[in-house]
Design an enzyme around this catalytic site. Structure first.
Site, mmCIF file in Angstrom:
data_model
loop_
_atom_site.group_PDB
_atom_site.id
_atom_site.type_symbol
_atom_site.label_atom_id
_atom_site.label_comp_id
_atom_site.label_asym_id
_atom_site.label_seq_id
_atom_site.Cartn_x
_atom_site.Cartn_y
_atom_site.Cartn_z
ATOM 1 N N HIS A 192 0.849 -1.191 0.000
ATOM 2 C CA HIS A 192 0.000 0.000 0.000
ATOM 3 C C HIS A 192 0.885 1.242 0.000
ATOM 4 O O HIS A 192 1.334 1.719 1.044
ATOM 5 C CB HIS A 192 -0.923 -0.002 1.228
ATOM 6 C CG HIS A 192 -2.035 0.987 1.150
ATOM 7 N ND1 HIS A 192 -3.356 0.639 1.236
ATOM 8 C CD2 HIS A 192 -2.038 2.339 0.994
ATOM 9 C CE1 HIS A 192 -4.126 1.711 1.142
ATOM 10 N NE2 HIS A 192 -3.327 2.760 1.004
ATOM 11 N N HIS A 196 1.201 5.013 -2.380
ATOM 12 C CA HIS A 196 0.650 5.855 -3.451
ATOM 13 C C HIS A 196 1.774 6.559 -4.198
ATOM 14 O O HIS A 196 2.610 7.222 -3.587
ATOM 15 C CB HIS A 196 -0.308 6.898 -2.865
ATOM 16 C CG HIS A 196 -1.580 6.316 -2.351
ATOM 17 N ND1 HIS A 196 -2.732 6.260 -3.101
ATOM 18 C CD2 HIS A 196 -1.880 5.761 -1.153
ATOM 19 C CE1 HIS A 196 -3.700 5.698 -2.396
ATOM 20 N NE2 HIS A 196 -3.205 5.379 -1.208
ATOM 21 N N ASP A 237 1.658 9.208 -6.099
ATOM 22 C CA ASP A 237 1.620 10.671 -5.943
ATOM 23 C C ASP A 237 1.836 11.095 -4.498
ATOM 24 O O ASP A 237 1.860 12.295 -4.205
ATOM 25 C CB ASP A 237 0.305 11.248 -6.482
ATOM 26 C CG ASP A 237 -0.922 10.670 -5.799
ATOM 27 O OD1 ASP A 237 -0.802 9.630 -5.128
ATOM 28 O OD2 ASP A 237 -2.016 11.249 -5.951
ATOM 29 N N GLY A 293 -10.150 7.439 -2.010
ATOM 30 C CA GLY A 293 -10.888 8.677 -1.799
ATOM 31 C C GLY A 293 -11.711 8.590 -0.526
ATOM 32 O O GLY A 293 -11.674 7.588 0.192
ATOM 33 N N HIS A 320 -9.848 0.573 -0.568
ATOM 34 C CA HIS A 320 -9.656 1.398 0.617
ATOM 35 C C HIS A 320 -10.915 1.289 1.477
ATOM 36 O O HIS A 320 -12.001 1.712 1.061
ATOM 37 C CB HIS A 320 -9.455 2.867 0.226
ATOM 38 C CG HIS A 320 -8.047 3.220 -0.130
ATOM 39 N ND1 HIS A 320 -7.445 2.820 -1.308
ATOM 40 C CD2 HIS A 320 -7.108 3.948 0.537
ATOM 41 C CE1 HIS A 320 -6.204 3.293 -1.349
ATOM 42 N NE2 HIS A 320 -5.973 3.981 -0.246
ATOM 43 N N GLU A 363 -10.662 2.730 7.089
ATOM 44 C CA GLU A 363 -9.639 3.682 7.538
ATOM 45 C C GLU A 363 -10.279 4.750 8.415
ATOM 46 O O GLU A 363 -9.837 5.000 9.529
ATOM 47 C CB GLU A 363 -8.952 4.336 6.352
ATOM 48 C CG GLU A 363 -7.893 5.354 6.738
ATOM 49 C CD GLU A 363 -7.289 6.071 5.541
ATOM 50 O OE1 GLU A 363 -6.243 6.711 5.713
ATOM 51 O OE2 GLU A 363 -7.875 5.998 4.449
ATOM 52 N N ASP A 391 1.836 3.954 2.831
ATOM 53 C CA ASP A 391 0.752 4.804 2.346
ATOM 54 C C ASP A 391 1.308 5.960 1.510
ATOM 55 O O ASP A 391 1.310 5.892 0.288
ATOM 56 C CB ASP A 391 -0.106 5.304 3.497
ATOM 57 C CG ASP A 391 -1.503 5.721 3.034
ATOM 58 O OD1 ASP A 391 -1.840 5.487 1.855
ATOM 59 O OD2 ASP A 391 -2.266 6.263 3.849
#
EC number: 3.5.4.4
Length: 389
Positions: free
Chosen positions: A39, A41, A43, A201, A228, A231, A320
């Site tokens: 996991h 990202h 960006d 998102g 996702h 969380e 993350d």
């Protein structure tokens, strides 16, 4: 036959082996330990200097700081601010500078190199192709640029003696309406660098059931996907991801702790959903530092990973967003070693869980466990045993 100890007595050898098993790994050992990351990202993991340089090249003037060091601090402070608006603003800046093929290629290449330098041997890095179209690229061009960047990063890392394999997860945004399109794209590039699909998102107000058509399509194609869930929104998000959508893994899933009760006498009781998650060995993509930033945990010591790992849930450790959280896999492991006293055996357990849960063919997962993960951890334990560390 018991191997003789340096002192010549089998009993001493056994004592040293026990002490080695219980010894806390050093920062250097943690860095050199093989790691698996599920996991992360794209960006959310840029180098601050790269953000500044890409912004300059693209004529993007929206950065809050131009100096790379100050910019890195700004990203971390914004993510730690407790303000959702400031947290989301950080990604607006990174995606803004990732709108050309060259930029995407560079970011992906540096991602692979940075992970390899941190001891990661296998990684699944996710990104949303729909967020990189402002410069005129098409969805396929975005995917190909990122894939080419990952391959270049793997090659450069291998040239320095650090082997890593990186697979891409294509992400659809929960609030948008392109999930089926992105799922189809993920399937088209299957076996060509893309290993699965994800949605990301805000959970609240955007349940995964809005994207059932995409998940049903992927199931018909026998493809892999994570969601996702659990969380911020809690148990309903997890239940929907599993029972309605059929997710293979839970992106975060940390709120499964809400279905576990610990009595005053220490007795632990699992609710039906928690029991299902544990019994089915559904992987939890836990991200300790990120969970602290988003309020899913109050401290490392109070993070649910402590209890979940004791109860033998399929826990994996992840980063993350390395830029926003100022973290690496080594730092995540280091925090857990500090507060829970985890040993190399524990770190190997987390790493093996990650490899078992990867979206790779079974034979490749097994080979990575038996030929890379187990031997390297054995070498690290042997260092302590025979060098008196």
């Amino acid at each position: 036959m018991t191997r003789p100890s340096p002192s010549g007595t089998p009993g001493a050898a056994t004592d040293r082996a026990v002490k080695a098993a219980r010894a806390l790994p050093t920062a250097d050992q943690i860095l050199r330990a093989p790691k698996v990351l599920l996991h992360d990202h794209l960006d959310g993991g840029l180098r601050p200097a790269t953000v500044a340089e890409l912004a300059r090249d693209a004529g993007y003037t929206g950065l809050p700081e131009s100096d790379p060091e100050k910019l890195g601090i700004w990203f971390r402070e914004a993510a730690d601010s407790g303000s959702l608006e400031r947290y989301l603003e950080t990604f607006a800046h990174t995606t803004a500078v990732m709108q050309s093929r060259d930029a995407l290629f560079r970011v992906a290449s540096e991602c692979a190199q940075d992970l390899a330098a941190d001891g990661v041997v296998y990684a699944e890095v996710r990104y949303a192709p729909e967020q990189h179209l402002e410069g005129g690229l098409g969805l396929e061009e975005v995917v190909e640029a990122v894939n080419d960047g990952f391959r270049e990063g793997e090659r450069l890392a291998a040239a320095e003696g650090r082997r890593i394999k990186v697979g891409a997860l294509l992400t659809a945004m929960r609030h948008a309406a392109r999930s089926l399109e992105i799922a189809t794209l993920a399937n088209a590039y299957r076996d060509r660098g893309v290993v699965g699909f994800d949605i990301a998102g805000a959970e609240a107000g955007f349940p995964p059931t809005r994207h059932l058509e995409a998940f049903e399509y992927l199931k018909r194609e026998n493809n892999h996907f994570t969601i996702h869930a659990g969380e911020a929104f809690g148990l309903p998000s997890i239940w929907e991801a599993l029972q309605w959508c059929g997710a293979d893994r839970l992106g975060h899933g940390v709120r499964i702790i809400d279905d576990i009760t610990v009595a005053d006498d220490g007795t632990v009781s699992l609710g039906r959903l928690a029991s299902y998650v544990r019994d089915k060995r559904i992987p939890l993509e836990l991200c300790p530092t990120s969970n602290l930033q988003t309020g899913a945990a109050s401290s490392y010591a109070e993070h649910p990973i402590g209890l979940l790992s004791r109860l033998k849930f399929r826990c994996t450790v992840n980063t993350d967003n390395r830029l926003m959280s100022g973290t690496t896999m080594s730092r995540e492991f280091g925090h857990l070693v500090d507060v829970f006293g985890y040993t190399l055996d524990d770190l190997q357990w987390f790493t093996t869980n990650g490899m078992k849960s990867a979206f790779l063919p079974f034979d490749q997962r097994l080979a990575m466990i038996n030929e890379v993960i187990k031997p390297r951890y054995a070498e690290l334990r042997a260092e302590w045993l025979f060098q008196g560390a």
